[in-house]
Structure formats: structure tokens, C-alpha cells
Design a protein around this motif. Structure first.
Motif, short mmCIF file in Angstrom:
data_model
loop_
_atom_site.label_atom_id
_atom_site.label_comp_id
_atom_site.label_asym_id
_atom_site.label_seq_id
_atom_site.Cartn_x
_atom_site.Cartn_y
_atom_site.Cartn_z
N GLN A 31 30.25 39.45 66.83
CA GLN A 31 31.51 38.85 67.23
C GLN A 31 32.38 39.95 67.86
O GLN A 31 32.66 40.96 67.21
N VAL A 32 32.80 39.74 69.11
CA VAL A 32 33.50 40.78 69.86
C VAL A 32 34.88 40.29 70.31
O VAL A 32 35.00 39.25 70.95
N ALA A 33 35.91 41.06 69.98
CA ALA A 33 37.26 40.80 70.46
C ALA A 33 37.44 41.62 71.75
O ALA A 33 37.34 42.85 71.72
N VAL A 34 37.69 40.94 72.86
CA VAL A 34 37.71 41.57 74.17
C VAL A 34 39.09 41.44 74.82
O VAL A 34 39.61 40.32 74.95
N ALA A 35 39.66 42.56 75.23
CA ALA A 35 40.95 42.53 75.94
C ALA A 35 40.82 41.64 77.17
O ALA A 35 39.80 41.67 77.88
N ALA A 36 41.86 40.86 77.45
CA ALA A 36 41.80 39.85 78.50
C ALA A 36 41.43 40.43 79.87
O ALA A 36 40.74 39.78 80.66
N ASN A 37 41.88 41.65 80.16
CA ASN A 37 41.58 42.22 81.48
C ASN A 37 40.10 42.45 81.69
O ASN A 37 39.64 42.56 82.82
N PHE A 38 39.34 42.53 80.58
CA PHE A 38 37.92 42.87 80.66
C PHE A 38 37.02 41.64 80.60
O PHE A 38 35.81 41.75 80.45
N SER A 39 37.61 40.45 80.76
CA SER A 39 36.86 39.20 80.60
C SER A 39 35.68 39.07 81.55
O SER A 39 34.54 38.84 81.12
N ALA A 40 35.92 39.21 82.85
CA ALA A 40 34.87 38.98 83.83
C ALA A 40 33.71 39.98 83.71
O ALA A 40 32.54 39.56 83.62
N PRO A 41 33.98 41.28 83.68
CA PRO A 41 32.86 42.20 83.53
C PRO A 41 32.13 42.05 82.21
O PRO A 41 30.90 42.18 82.15
N MET A 42 32.87 41.75 81.13
CA MET A 42 32.21 41.67 79.82
C MET A 42 31.27 40.48 79.74
O MET A 42 30.24 40.54 79.06
N GLN A 43 31.60 39.40 80.41
CA GLN A 43 30.69 38.25 80.41
C GLN A 43 29.36 38.62 81.06
O GLN A 43 28.28 38.24 80.58
N LYS A 44 29.42 39.39 82.14
CA LYS A 44 28.19 39.84 82.80
C LYS A 44 27.44 40.85 81.93
O LYS A 44 26.21 40.81 81.82
N ILE A 45 28.18 41.75 81.33
CA ILE A 45 27.56 42.76 80.48
C ILE A 45 26.88 42.12 79.27
O ILE A 45 25.77 42.48 78.88
N ALA A 46 27.54 41.12 78.68
CA ALA A 46 26.99 40.45 77.51
C ALA A 46 25.68 39.75 77.84
O ALA A 46 24.72 39.77 77.04
N ALA A 47 25.62 39.13 79.01
CA ALA A 47 24.39 38.44 79.43
C ALA A 47 23.25 39.44 79.62
O ALA A 47 22.11 39.21 79.19
N ALA A 48 23.57 40.57 80.26
CA ALA A 48 22.56 41.61 80.48
C ALA A 48 22.12 42.24 79.15
O ALA A 48 20.94 42.56 78.95
N PHE A 49 23.08 42.43 78.27
CA PHE A 49 22.82 43.00 76.94
C PHE A 49 21.85 42.11 76.16
O PHE A 49 20.89 42.59 75.54
N GLU A 50 22.08 40.80 76.20
CA GLU A 50 21.20 39.88 75.48
C GLU A 50 19.78 39.90 76.07
O GLU A 50 18.80 39.90 75.33
N LYS A 51 19.71 39.95 77.39
CA LYS A 51 18.41 39.99 78.05
C LYS A 51 17.65 41.27 77.70
O LYS A 51 16.43 41.27 77.52
#
Length: 255
Positions: A31-51
Motif C-alpha cells: 500500500q503506497v501513499a503517493v504525493a499528488a504531483n507524482f501520480s502520472a509517473p508512479m502509475q507507469k512505474i507501478a505497472a513496470a514494477f509489477e511486470k
């Protein structure tokens, strides 16, 4: 020969399936609390991280100040990706973050943006002319980008003049939406919100010189709730790697 080849293929396939099942068996959720400014890159990073790892990152976006209050009140976040370096330090002092786990994952940049092409010039002189509407700013008590915006306006000698035209967002995500929906003519946002692939996505913008505000060092922290969570530790390690940093650079972050 055909039977031998089929046996070898079956053996290789079985080994591959077993490897996949073993990886899935060890996969976890963080479970990750993400600062709002980092929303777009973190969504991409999370997908790559899972893969890459099999682990799943469940993301919540919001203001760093609000996350601090939620974590103090027992919210089950394992990792915090803050928009500043002060909040992780406070959590360490409170005994709510793991000592030695904090690090700067990115340095953010502030931008003045309007969805209207040509409104914002590349030197920010639009701020010295009569504004054609409201100026969106994130709440400086909760959002580090809001504090940076006020610092910049103060250094420019424009804070008192422009304050009556402020419309204040709870976080930088809401501030961006004010401008995007024309509830504000322009606003101070995170560069990452208006950049992708190294280019501005729409409208007109001025990248505010870093000399006008204190560095926005965005720190990550492993929280006490994630101290024994393998997925949390793997995510923090992944954020330090080249794959994650390549995504961040495309959104205008520095290191």
C-alpha cells in the motif's frame, strides 16, 4: 527422436511454469501513499514494477500533509512517496518510519501553466500584467508545491498583489484541475503534470527558475507498517533504478 524432443519440450515447459508459480507464490502487495504531483509517473512505474517483480503496488494519491495525518492515525500504508523531505523526517521522529529507509527519489520543478495557448510567456511576465482570471495555488500548509509557489511570488514581489486572485487547491492535483477546467485562468502546478515524454502536453507554461524557491526534494520512506513487507522493500529499491528514473525524467523530474 520425436518422442525425445517432445519430452525435452515438456520438461522445459514444466520448469517455466514452476518458476512462474514460485514467483507468484512470493509476490506481495504494498500500500503506497503517493504525493499528488507524482501520480502520472508512479502509475507507469507501478505497472513496470509489477511486470518485473510480480509484486503489486496499490496506490493512493493526495496531499503530503494529509497523508502525514492519516499515517499518524493508523492508516495502513507501507510506503510514503512524499512531495518534500520534511514529512518523512517528522515520521522518523514520531517513530512511524523505519530508520535508514528514507532517500530522495526525485527533485520536483514548479511551473506556471494555463491551458490557453499563448497566455503564459516563457519568462512569467504574465504575472505582472492584469490577470484574466483566478490564479490557482495549492494549499501551502499541505502541499510543498503550494509553499514553493508562495516563495516564488514573494521573491518576485508579487505575493501581496496577487493573493486576492488566488483559488486554493487542497493538493497539487486539485490545483491542476482548477486550471484544466477553466476555473482558474492559470496556476502554479508541478512540471510533471504538464509534461510527458520530455514535452509540454498542452497550453502554455513557464518553468519557474529554481532560484525562486527552496528545492522540492521528494523523499520516500519505508513506514513501520511495511517494515516486514518484502514488496515494500522491493518497490523502494526499484525506485532507485534506471527503469524508474527514466520514467521520472520524461515527466521533468531531476535527481
Amino acid at each position: 527422436m520425436k518422442t525425445s524432443a517432445l519430452f525435452l519440450f515438456s520438461k522445459q515447459l514444466l520448469a517455466g511454469v514452476c518458476g512462474l508459480l514460485c514467483a507468484l507464490a512470493h509476490a506481495g502487495t504494498v500500500q503506497v501513499a503517493v504525493a499528488a504531483n507524482f501520480s502520472a509517473p508512479m502509475q507507469k512505474i507501478a505497472a513496470a514494477f509489477e511486470k518485473a517483480t510480480g509484486h503489486t503496488a496499490v496506490l493512493s494519491f493526495g496531499a503530503t500533509g494529509k497523508f502525514y495525518a492519516q499515517i499518524r492515525n493508523g492508516a495502513p500504508f507501507a510506503v510514503l512517496l512524499a512531495a518534500d523531505d520534511e514529512t518523512p523526517a517528522r515520521l522518523l521522529k514520531d517513530g512511524l518510519a523505519v530508520p535508514g529507509s528514507t532517500f530522495t527519489y526525485a527533485t520536483g520543478q514548479l511551473a506556471l501553466w494555463s491551458r490557453r495557448p499563448g497566455l503564459v510567456d516563457d519568462k512569467g511576465q504574465v504575472l505582472r500584467a492584469p490577470l484574466p482570471g483566478k490564479l490557482a495555488v495549492a494549499d501551502p500548509r499541505l502541499a510543498p508545491y503550494g509553499a514553493a509557489a508562495l516563495q516564488a511570488l514573494d521573491k518576485l514581489g508579487l505575493l501581496d498583489k496577487l493573493r486576492p486572485q488566488f483559488v486554493v487547491g487542497e493538493n497539487i492535483g486539485q490545483t491542476f484541475q482548477f486550471v484544466k477546467t477553466d476555473n482558474a485562468a492559470l496556476g502554479f502546478v508541478a512540471l510533471s503534470q504538464i509534461m510527458e515524454g520530455g514535452r509540454f502536453t498542452a497550453g502554455s507554461a513557464w518553468v519557474v527558475p529554481a532560484t525562486l524557491y527552496e528545492p522540492i526534494r521528494q523523499e520516500a520512506a519505508l513506514l513501520k507498517a511495511g517494515e516486514d513487507n518484502a514488496a515494500a522493500k522491493a518497490l523502494l529499491q526499484y525506485l532507485r533504478g534506471d527503469a524508474a528514473r527514466q520514467v521520472m525524467r520524461a515527466y521533468g523530474y531531476e535527481f
